[in-house]
Design an enzyme around this catalytic site. Sequence first.
Site, PDB file in Angstrom:
ATOM      1  N   HIS A 328      60.181  41.186  12.687  1.00  0.00           N
ATOM      2  CA  HIS A 328      59.024  40.811  13.274  1.00  0.00           C
ATOM      3  C   HIS A 328      58.263  40.006  12.044  1.00  0.00           C
ATOM      4  O   HIS A 328      58.222  40.559  10.834  1.00  0.00           O
ATOM      5  CB  HIS A 328      58.516  42.012  13.691  1.00  0.00           C
ATOM      6  CG  HIS A 328      57.262  41.821  14.668  1.00  0.00           C
ATOM      7  ND1 HIS A 328      56.090  41.336  14.281  1.00  0.00           N
ATOM      8  CD2 HIS A 328      57.235  42.017  16.192  1.00  0.00           C
ATOM      9  CE1 HIS A 328      55.284  41.271  15.545  1.00  0.00           C
ATOM     10  NE2 HIS A 328      55.911  41.484  16.486  1.00  0.00           N
ATOM     11  N   ASP A 384      59.815  45.497  20.791  1.00  0.00           N
ATOM     12  CA  ASP A 384      60.592  44.664  22.021  1.00  0.00           C
ATOM     13  C   ASP A 384      61.710  44.787  22.240  1.00  0.00           C
ATOM     14  O   ASP A 384      62.321  44.708  23.434  1.00  0.00           O
ATOM     15  CB  ASP A 384      60.203  43.303  21.794  1.00  0.00           C
ATOM     16  CG  ASP A 384      58.688  42.806  21.490  1.00  0.00           C
ATOM     17  OD1 ASP A 384      57.931  43.378  22.112  1.00  0.00           O
ATOM     18  OD2 ASP A 384      58.602  41.812  20.696  1.00  0.00           O
TER      19      ASP A 384
END
Length: 457
Positions: A328, A384
Site C-alpha cells: 500500500h 482490501d
Amino acid sequence: MALSSQAQGKLFVRDSRTSREYEIPISNNTINAADFQKINLPTKGKSLTKALGLQLYDPGMQNTAIKKTEIIGRDPSTGLPLLRGVTSQELWKRRCDFEELFSLMVFGNYPTIVEREALRYQFAEYMKEVPKVVGSVIRKFPPSSPPLPMITAGLSAYLSSDPDFIPAIHGGNIYHRNPRAADEAAIKTAAVYAVVIGLISCHKKGINFVPADTDDTFLENLFRMCGLVDPATRRPDPHVLAVFRKGLVLNCDNGMTQSNLVLCATASSLCDPISCLISAISAAYGPLHYGAQEAGYRTLSEIGSADRVPHFLEQVKRRERRLFGYGHRTFATEDPRLNAVKGWLQELDFDSKREPLMKIAEEIDRLAAQDDYFTSRGLRANADFYTLFVFRAYGFDWDMIGAANFCMRIIGFMAHWREAMEQEIKIFRARDYYVGPSKKDPNRESSGTGILAQARL
C-alpha cells in the site's frame, strides 16, 4: 492537522547553474510549488524556459499536496483515520450511522438527534424522487453486464432528467460559495447513487426493485433496494447492518486517493457533484484502485485451489502475474485497518467453510508472510485483500463488490466536493515534462512499430 513550530521555517536553495540563492517559506512542513517558478536561467529575449521557471517533476504525484483539507488525517497512536478530528474508536463507540457520518464529513459537524432525523428523511425523499428513466436505462443493459457502465449510465440518466442540476446548462456557477445549494446537491447525489446501485443489483438478480421507505435509514433503504433482506421479515439483518456501519468509519475516505484526485480535478471546473462522482468512479475502476477487488476475486477463481498457490506466487515473483491487495502506498508496513477487517469477518461468521475462495486467500497470505521476496520488500496484505470477503458477507454478489464499496466512499467523495466548493477555485492545469524532439520533419518516414507502421508493411 497543524504541526509544531519546528515545521515552520525557510528552505534555502542555491542554484549551481547561476550561483543565485533563494528563500522559500516552509509552512506546516509544506512548501508552495509555485515559489520555485522564480528560479530560472538568465536569458536574452523571449524564452519559454524563463517564462515557466523551474518545474517540479512528480510522476504519480507521490509528494504533492493538491489542496488544504480539514476532512481526514491519521491518528498517530493507531494509524487509523481521524475524521474531522474524531477518532475511529469514538465513532465506533457512538455506533455512528450513515447519516451521522455524512453530516460530520460533508458538513463538518456531528448532528443532533433532530438534525440526524431531518437528514434521514431527506435522503429517503430524494431516493423516492429518482425518475423512472433511470431504471429504464439500467434495464436496457443485459443482466450480465459489468456494473461500471450501468452505474455511469444510470447517473447520466438522472442528470438528463434534471438539467438545472448542471451549472453549465443553468448558465454558470450554482454551488461554489453557495453552501445551501451545495449541501442539497451532496445529499441528493448520495441518494441517487444508492437508488442506482439498488436498481442494478435487482436487475442483475432478476428480482423486483423495492423503493425506499421514508421511515427507514439510508442503510436500511440501501439494503432493501439491493434486495438484501430476510425473506420472512423483508427487512435487512440488523447484525449485518451493525457491522456495515463499522466499515463506514474506515472506508468512507482514505485521503487524496486517485479517485479523490480525479473528483477534485473535475470539481475545479465547477461541475455538479454527480458529474464529479461519475469521473471518480470511472477512474477508480482500474485494477490498481477499486478495480483491484474484482481483479483479486477473478485471480483467486483462476488459482482454483490452495495447493496451486505456491505456483501462483512463483509467477508473481517472475512478474508474470500480479498479486492484488498486497502492499500500500500510504501504509509502508502493516495496514492498520487489517485487524478490524478480519474482526468483522469473525463477527459475521464468514470463513473458508462458507466461501472456498477465502481458503486460497489465506494460503497466499500465509506463504507470502514466510517468503523473503515479499517480506524484504515490505509487501503485506492490505485491508482490501480481505475487504472483498467482508462485502460478500454483507450479501453483495462478487461483481457488485466494487460498486457496493462506493456506497461507503461516497461520503468521502461528497466531503471533498463540498470542501472544494468552499475554497478558492483554481482549475487544475498541470504541466508535463516534454522530452520529445525540438523539431521534426513531418514528411520523413517514421520507423515506429505502431498500427500505422504495420499498415505500411
